[in-house]
Write an enzyme that holds these catalytic residues in place. Structure first.
Site, short mmCIF file in Angstrom:
data_model
loop_
_atom_site.label_atom_id
_atom_site.label_comp_id
_atom_site.label_asym_id
_atom_site.label_seq_id
_atom_site.Cartn_x
_atom_site.Cartn_y
_atom_site.Cartn_z
N GLY A 78 19.95 -10.15 -6.41
CA GLY A 78 18.95 -11.69 -6.41
C GLY A 78 19.10 -12.35 -5.18
CB CYS A 105 23.81 -6.43 -5.23
SG CYS A 105 23.47 -7.15 -3.42
CE1 TYR A 106 23.44 -14.98 -7.33
CE2 TYR A 106 22.46 -13.85 -9.20
CZ TYR A 106 23.24 -15.28 -8.48
OH TYR A 106 23.10 -16.17 -9.18
CG HIS A 191 20.50 -2.67 -3.85
ND1 HIS A 191 20.03 -3.52 -4.77
CD2 HIS A 191 21.04 -3.41 -2.88
CE1 HIS A 191 20.20 -4.82 -4.50
NE2 HIS A 191 20.72 -4.77 -3.40
CD GLU A 193 18.48 -1.18 -7.34
OE1 GLU A 193 19.51 -0.65 -7.55
OE2 GLU A 193 18.30 -2.46 -6.84
CB SER A 245 -12.32 0.81 -13.95
OG SER A 245 -11.34 1.77 -14.01
N GLY A 246 -13.41 3.98 -14.62
CA GLY A 246 -13.26 5.18 -13.75
C GLY A 246 -12.13 5.63 -13.65
N GLY A 247 -10.98 4.71 -13.96
CA GLY A 247 -9.66 4.95 -13.42
C GLY A 247 -8.64 5.42 -14.60
CB VAL A 248 -5.40 6.75 -14.90
CG1 VAL A 248 -4.38 7.34 -16.07
CG2 VAL A 248 -5.38 7.79 -14.03
CG ASP A 249 -4.06 1.95 -15.40
OD1 ASP A 249 -3.32 3.05 -15.47
OD2 ASP A 249 -3.95 1.05 -14.32
CB SER A 250 -9.98 1.59 -18.16
OG SER A 250 -10.55 2.47 -17.33
CE LYS A 391 -2.23 4.54 -12.18
NZ LYS A 391 -3.52 3.56 -12.30
#
Ligand code: XMP
Length: 535
Positions: A78, A105-106, A191, A193, A245-250, A391
């Site tokens: 942070g 870290c923090y 870090h 990550e 929408s044509g995308g993966v999520d929808s 995702k």
């Protein structure tokens, strides 16, 4: 459109983050977020290690943590200093829970400060890669080499560890770069990550497995039955719609909801005429044939093009496309009768962003979320089955649900579509030009086996005309730019070092096959300072 029997407009506030979604045989770790720009990345790394993880506010109560029954906690980094007034702090009761804690870290400085050690400002801020010397290869360092490159970014250092803690690693500028104490409590100044700490996954893995005893049984597919039951519970016998929408999520959202409530789901696909060649047909066809979804398709190309006529400003294009979408969506869904629920493909990063501390709110460069998104005051109750997933996990769920790989693994495509890949005004002719060039880019990138290795690959129609020579004649025609980037998440990106032969094929084909183009250039800018899209 109606909302319940009264038909009155009801603004549905965003639901607070509900309890963890982990099934009983899956272990959970909580990341307490103290405002680091990397907090989300920590959560992703943990999920990649197949441990279920949620990002929660750093100030979460000890009682709430106990209720969620995690195996361990991570304190994120942070921007604050622990000795500053108002610096974010965990509930002191957190230390009485007996849980292993990894302070990054923090987070490490919090451990030191709260448990009786000393933290002070460093003589100078340490930023960048450093070599860590491991003094005690236990805990998070077990099985790792004694010298490791790690990423540092801190202005404070630990002067003295708390009683009962010992130093387990140091670096040139941080004599106490890692410390370990009782109950599996470990602090690390670097870090793990970020990609710049090459063995970061192993370090986190050592915390999750050997230190916390997590089993690594989390799989996004575990999630399907649970979410399906939740959706069924919530929606009951009512009807629900989902905007595709044509995308993966929808697509994955619709497939999940369909599994839960079958024919109660109606999907709405507003065809704005700004998609890639053949894309609208392909998506509707696959989802109808393979997934048996009931899709209402509304051709609205003329309407969108008319609204965009003469518009050159990118943000105005986004606003217009967003507004037209909502207009069509509202009008058409009203005709569907009584539908109280709306399914949306909100992902975990969006949930995190909408609840994160102010320090995490990045400056708005482009208004991405206004496009294809729906305003909060629509008269629907929201169902968001993907709200715990990243995702890549959505893709795994999509495959497990039987969506075809080419739908699930397609490259991201922006909501405003090709409109923001035509620099300047959008006209049917220019749309056709960019669409044809885009088709060639994708075709060649697929042929060269790079489609899944890069983040996005596409063509941009620039507003420039250049002189060329074709046959014996002079031409004065359009310049097309090709943008191919690598990225992990779209937040940062680099231009892809595509082999010259592939670029040569793309260029040759675009100039030969797309009327009105006589020059192709390759974009060699990274993000930052550029962005991925040109508008
Ligand atoms: P930028 O251009 O901001 O893009 O570097 C990052 C990622 O976001 C996509 N993008 C959008 N997606 N609506 C969207 O749904 C938008 O207005 C929009 N603008 C950019 C872009 O394709 C890339 O993946």
């Amino acid at each position: 459109m109606t909302a319940g029997s009264a038909g009155a407009a009801v603004t549905v506030p965003r639901a607070p983050t509900p309890p963890p979604a982990a099934p009983a045989d899956v272990d959970t770790v909580l990341v307490l977020d103290f405002g680091s720009q990397y907090s989300q990345l920590i959560a992703r790394r943990i999920r990649e290690a197949r441990v279920y993880c949620e990002l929660v506010p750093g100030t979460i109560s000890a009682e709430e943590i106990r209720r969620r029954q995690p195996r361990g906690l991570i304190f994120s980094g942070g921007p604050a200093s622990v000795y500053e007034e108002g610096a974010p702090r965990p509930d002191p009761g957190v230390y009485d829970l007996g849980l292993p804690i990894l302070g990054i870290c923090y987070g490490m400085q919090l451990l030191a400060h709260d448990l009786g050690g000393r933290v002070r400002p460093a003589a100078r801020r340490e930023y960048g890669q450093a070599i860590l010397t491991v003094d005690d290869a236990q805990g998070v360092f077990q099985g790792l080499p004694s010298a490791l490159p790690v990423w540092m970014s801190h202005g404070d250092v630990i002067e003295a560890p708390p009683p009962g803690y010992r130093t387990i690693a140091h670096s040139l500028n941080s004599p106490i770069a890692a410390m370990a104490g009782p109950q599996g409590r470990i602090g690390i100044q670097f870090h793990p990550e970020v990609g710049h700490t090459p063995l970061g996954r192993e370090i986190l893995g050592n915390f999750l497995g050997p230190v916390c005893g997590c089993r690594g049984t989390w799989e996004p597919a575990n999630f399907i039955e649970r979410v399906v039951a939740e959706v069924r519970d919530k929606v009951g016998e009512a009807r629900i719609i989902c905007a595709l929408s044509g995308g993966v999520d929808s697509a994955v959202t619709a497939a999940l909801v369909h599994r839960a409530v079958g024919e109660q789901l109606t999907c709405v696909f507003v065809d704005n005429g700004l998609l890639r060649r053949g894309e609208a047909d392909r998506v509707v066809d696959v989802l109808t044939r393979n997934m048996h979804l009931d899709i209402r398709r509304y051709p609205a190309e003329d309407r969108f093009l008319e609204a965009l006529e003469g518009v050159t400003d990118p943000e105005q294009k986004r606003r217009i496309i967003g507004r037209e979408f909502i207009d069509v969506f509202e009008t058409e869904t009203q005709r569907l009768g009584d539908v109280p629920y709306l399914a949306q493909g909100t992902l975990y990063p969006d949930v995190i962003e909408s609840t994160a501390p102010d320090t995490n709110h990045a400056h708005k460069i482009k208004t991405h979320h206004n496009v294809g998104g729906l305003p909060a005051d629509l008269r629907f109750q929201l169902v968001e089955p993907l709200r715990y997933l990243f995702k890549d996990e959505v893709r795994q769920v999509g495959l497990a649900l039987g969506l075809p790989a080419d739908i699930v693994h397609r490259q991201p495509f922006p909501g405003p579509g090709l409109a923001i890949r035509i620099i300047g005004a959008v006209t049917p002719a220019r749309l056709e030009t960019v669409r044809a060039a885009d088709w060639i880019v994708i075709d060649e990138i697929k042929r060269s086996g790079l489609y899944h290795k890069v983040w996005q690959s596409f063509a941009i129609l620039t507003p420039i005309s250049s002189v060329g020579v074709m046959g014996d004649g002079r031409t004065y025609a359009n310049v097309v730019a090709v943008r191919i980037v690598t990225s992990d998440d779209g937040m940062t990106a680099d231009w892809a070092r595509v082999p010259y032969d592939v670029l040569a094929d793309i260029s040759r084909r675009i100039v030969n096959e797309v009327p009105g183009v006589n020059r192709v250039v390759y974009d060699i800018s990274s993000k930052p300072p550029s962005t991925i899209e040109w508008e």
